[in-house]
Design a protein around this motif. Structure first.
Motif, PDB file in Angstrom:
ATOM      1  N   ILE A 132      48.270  33.671  45.817  1.00  0.00           N
ATOM      2  CA  ILE A 132      47.864  34.985  45.488  1.00  0.00           C
ATOM      3  C   ILE A 132      46.664  35.320  46.264  1.00  0.00           C
ATOM      4  O   ILE A 132      45.426  34.538  45.889  1.00  0.00           O
ATOM      5  N   ASN A 133      46.419  36.280  47.053  1.00  0.00           N
ATOM      6  CA  ASN A 133      45.104  36.560  47.651  1.00  0.00           C
ATOM      7  C   ASN A 133      44.236  37.429  46.646  1.00  0.00           C
ATOM      8  O   ASN A 133      44.736  38.615  46.172  1.00  0.00           O
ATOM      9  N   VAL A 134      42.984  36.839  46.319  1.00  0.00           N
ATOM     10  CA  VAL A 134      42.204  38.068  45.356  1.00  0.00           C
ATOM     11  C   VAL A 134      40.973  37.969  45.891  1.00  0.00           C
ATOM     12  O   VAL A 134      40.386  37.432  46.806  1.00  0.00           O
ATOM     13  N   LYS A 135      40.277  39.132  45.552  1.00  0.00           N
ATOM     14  CA  LYS A 135      38.754  39.388  45.729  1.00  0.00           C
ATOM     15  C   LYS A 135      38.013  39.431  44.605  1.00  0.00           C
ATOM     16  O   LYS A 135      38.190  40.150  43.759  1.00  0.00           O
ATOM     17  N   CYS A 136      36.909  38.514  44.900  1.00  0.00           N
ATOM     18  CA  CYS A 136      35.905  38.449  43.450  1.00  0.00           C
ATOM     19  C   CYS A 136      34.632  37.704  43.944  1.00  0.00           C
ATOM     20  O   CYS A 136      34.611  37.231  45.059  1.00  0.00           O
ATOM     21  N   PHE A 137      33.722  37.702  42.928  1.00  0.00           N
ATOM     22  CA  PHE A 137      32.496  36.782  43.114  1.00  0.00           C
ATOM     23  C   PHE A 137      32.990  35.459  42.999  1.00  0.00           C
ATOM     24  O   PHE A 137      33.836  35.150  42.298  1.00  0.00           O
ATOM     25  N   ARG A 144      43.454  28.354  39.304  1.00  0.00           N
ATOM     26  CA  ARG A 144      44.850  28.731  39.557  1.00  0.00           C
ATOM     27  C   ARG A 144      45.507  29.727  38.739  1.00  0.00           C
ATOM     28  O   ARG A 144      44.844  30.282  37.717  1.00  0.00           O
ATOM     29  N   ILE A 145      46.610  30.155  38.974  1.00  0.00           N
ATOM     30  CA  ILE A 145      47.299  31.063  38.273  1.00  0.00           C
ATOM     31  C   ILE A 145      48.603  30.665  37.781  1.00  0.00           C
ATOM     32  O   ILE A 145      49.414  29.898  38.550  1.00  0.00           O
ATOM     33  N   SER A 161      52.478  42.856  40.638  1.00  0.00           N
ATOM     34  CA  SER A 161      52.011  43.829  39.884  1.00  0.00           C
ATOM     35  C   SER A 161      51.969  43.186  38.407  1.00  0.00           C
ATOM     36  O   SER A 161      51.517  43.733  37.429  1.00  0.00           O
ATOM     37  N   ASP A 162      52.714  41.956  38.055  1.00  0.00           N
ATOM     38  CA  ASP A 162      53.081  41.700  36.650  1.00  0.00           C
ATOM     39  C   ASP A 162      51.911  40.686  36.262  1.00  0.00           C
ATOM     40  O   ASP A 162      51.728  40.097  35.335  1.00  0.00           O
ATOM     41  N   ILE A 163      51.112  40.195  37.198  1.00  0.00           N
ATOM     42  CA  ILE A 163      50.212  39.116  37.113  1.00  0.00           C
ATOM     43  C   ILE A 163      48.758  39.791  36.590  1.00  0.00           C
ATOM     44  O   ILE A 163      48.405  40.639  37.412  1.00  0.00           O
ATOM     45  N   LYS A 164      48.331  39.316  35.547  1.00  0.00           N
ATOM     46  CA  LYS A 164      47.220  40.068  35.108  1.00  0.00           C
ATOM     47  C   LYS A 164      46.132  39.091  35.010  1.00  0.00           C
ATOM     48  O   LYS A 164      46.010  37.772  34.303  1.00  0.00           O
ATOM     49  N   LEU A 165      44.808  39.246  35.656  1.00  0.00           N
ATOM     50  CA  LEU A 165      43.608  38.255  35.779  1.00  0.00           C
ATOM     51  C   LEU A 165      42.348  39.014  34.978  1.00  0.00           C
ATOM     52  O   LEU A 165      42.704  40.100  34.857  1.00  0.00           O
ATOM     53  N   LYS A 166      41.427  38.149  35.074  1.00  0.00           N
ATOM     54  CA  LYS A 166      40.403  38.690  34.175  1.00  0.00           C
ATOM     55  C   LYS A 166      39.598  39.784  34.962  1.00  0.00           C
ATOM     56  O   LYS A 166      39.894  39.805  36.181  1.00  0.00           O
ATOM     57  N   GLU A 167      38.883  40.557  34.165  1.00  0.00           N
ATOM     58  CA  GLU A 167      38.092  41.668  34.659  1.00  0.00           C
ATOM     59  C   GLU A 167      37.198  40.993  35.866  1.00  0.00           C
ATOM     60  O   GLU A 167      36.629  40.152  35.693  1.00  0.00           O
ATOM     61  N   GLY A 168      37.003  41.768  36.967  1.00  0.00           N
ATOM     62  CA  GLY A 168      36.486  41.449  38.067  1.00  0.00           C
ATOM     63  C   GLY A 168      37.024  40.921  39.474  1.00  0.00           C
ATOM     64  O   GLY A 168      36.769  40.592  40.404  1.00  0.00           O
ATOM     65  N   ASP A 173      47.240  41.503  47.592  1.00  0.00           N
ATOM     66  CA  ASP A 173      48.572  41.103  47.738  1.00  0.00           C
ATOM     67  C   ASP A 173      49.268  42.705  47.334  1.00  0.00           C
ATOM     68  O   ASP A 173      49.038  43.393  46.313  1.00  0.00           O
ATOM     69  N   ASN A 174      50.476  42.903  48.170  1.00  0.00           N
ATOM     70  CA  ASN A 174      51.175  44.104  47.721  1.00  0.00           C
ATOM     71  C   ASN A 174      51.949  43.930  46.329  1.00  0.00           C
ATOM     72  O   ASN A 174      52.533  42.934  46.000  1.00  0.00           O
ATOM     73  N   PRO A 175      51.771  44.954  45.379  1.00  0.00           N
ATOM     74  CA  PRO A 175      52.048  44.822  44.009  1.00  0.00           C
ATOM     75  C   PRO A 175      53.566  44.715  43.874  1.00  0.00           C
ATOM     76  O   PRO A 175      54.099  44.083  42.790  1.00  0.00           O
ATOM     77  N   LYS A 176      54.432  45.278  44.861  1.00  0.00           N
ATOM     78  CA  LYS A 176      55.833  45.146  44.822  1.00  0.00           C
ATOM     79  C   LYS A 176      56.464  43.800  45.181  1.00  0.00           C
ATOM     80  O   LYS A 176      57.710  43.426  45.013  1.00  0.00           O
TER      81      LYS A 176
END
Length: 243
Positions: A132-137, A144-145, A161-168, A173-176
């Motif tokens: 999964i491609n993410v953007k963060c510091f 890992r997820i 869209s069902d994946i929940k990661l920590k704030e920030g 990626d496309n939510p669908k």
């Protein structure tokens, strides 16, 4: 997240790959938006150990870089490694430099946990997205997820869209887009002779005709066949003479 430390040296232009190998090193390259492309050399055992750790998740590397008398540290991630086609040894590595105080984009590996209910019922779990491609510091980068698939029934799925990661941490990626899905197995029933849906008669073969009882007119013996001659038909009466 935990960092791994690797020591490296700026590679000289005249350093051959054969010479590096004798010294237990491989060539590598550092690049990034705010870092000029730089050829370096790394100990093989260090990069091999780090790549093994990568199989369990994304890691940040503190690269202690030496250039003659100059020393500096860079935060990097392994972007790609090249292996020998026969021995499978790592022969080259690409390292991407990141900036600690700026957000970057990272590929985080996705793993599944548990046994889906749909799999117990005969379905198959398809793992579609492995990263999964993410953007963060960099400091907020998840290693890992992990997705729990235990409750998934046949035809159930987990989307981005069902994946929940920590704030920030923002998912890019496309939510669908589906990440994992449980699919059922299609079972084709074997054709049973005489059953509904049995295969049709073979092509080009005339169907067998079963004759029933003959009709009444066909049952009566034809004249002359039974040995008795049929009586001649009566002649019509002559017409009356005109007076």
């Amino acid at each position: 997240m935990e960092k791994v430390t690797i020591e490296a040296e700026v590679r000289q232009e005249n350093a051959s790959v054969k010479k590096l190998k004798k010294e237990g090193k491989i060539p590598a390259v550092i690049y990034g938006k705010e870092t000029k492309t730089m050829p370096i050399e790394i100990r093989i055992k260090d990069i091999e150990k780090t790549v093994k750790t990568l199989q369990e998740g994304t890691i940040l590397i503190t690269l202690k870089l030496t250039d003659h008398d100059k020393k500096e540290e860079k935060t990097v991630i392994i972007k790609e490694v090249s292996r020998h086609p026969v021995t499978d040894e790592i022969i080259h590595a690409d390292l991407h430099a990141v900036t600690d105080n700026k957000k970057g984009r990272f590929d985080v590996p996705v793993f599944t946990t548990g046994l889906a209910e749909g799999v117990k019922a005969g379905g198959v779990l398809e793992h579609i997205a492995r990263h999964i491609n993410v953007k963060c510091f960099p400091k907020d980068l998840p290693s890992r997820i992990d997705l729990d698939v235990s409750a998934l029934m046949i035809n159930d799925e987990i989307k981005v869209s069902d994946i929940k990661l920590k704030e920030g941490v923002e998912i890019m990626d496309n939510p669908k887009f589906p990440v994992v899905i449980v699919k059922g197995i299609k079972v084709e029933a074997a054709a049973v002779p005489g059953a509904e849906g049995a295969p049709a008669a073979e092509a080009g073969k005339e169907p067998e005709v079963i004759k029933g009882a003959p009709k009444a007119e066909e049952a009566a013996p034809a004249a002359g066949k039974a040995g008795a001659k049929a009586a001649p038909a009566a002649k019509a009466a002559p017409a009356a003479k005109k007076k």
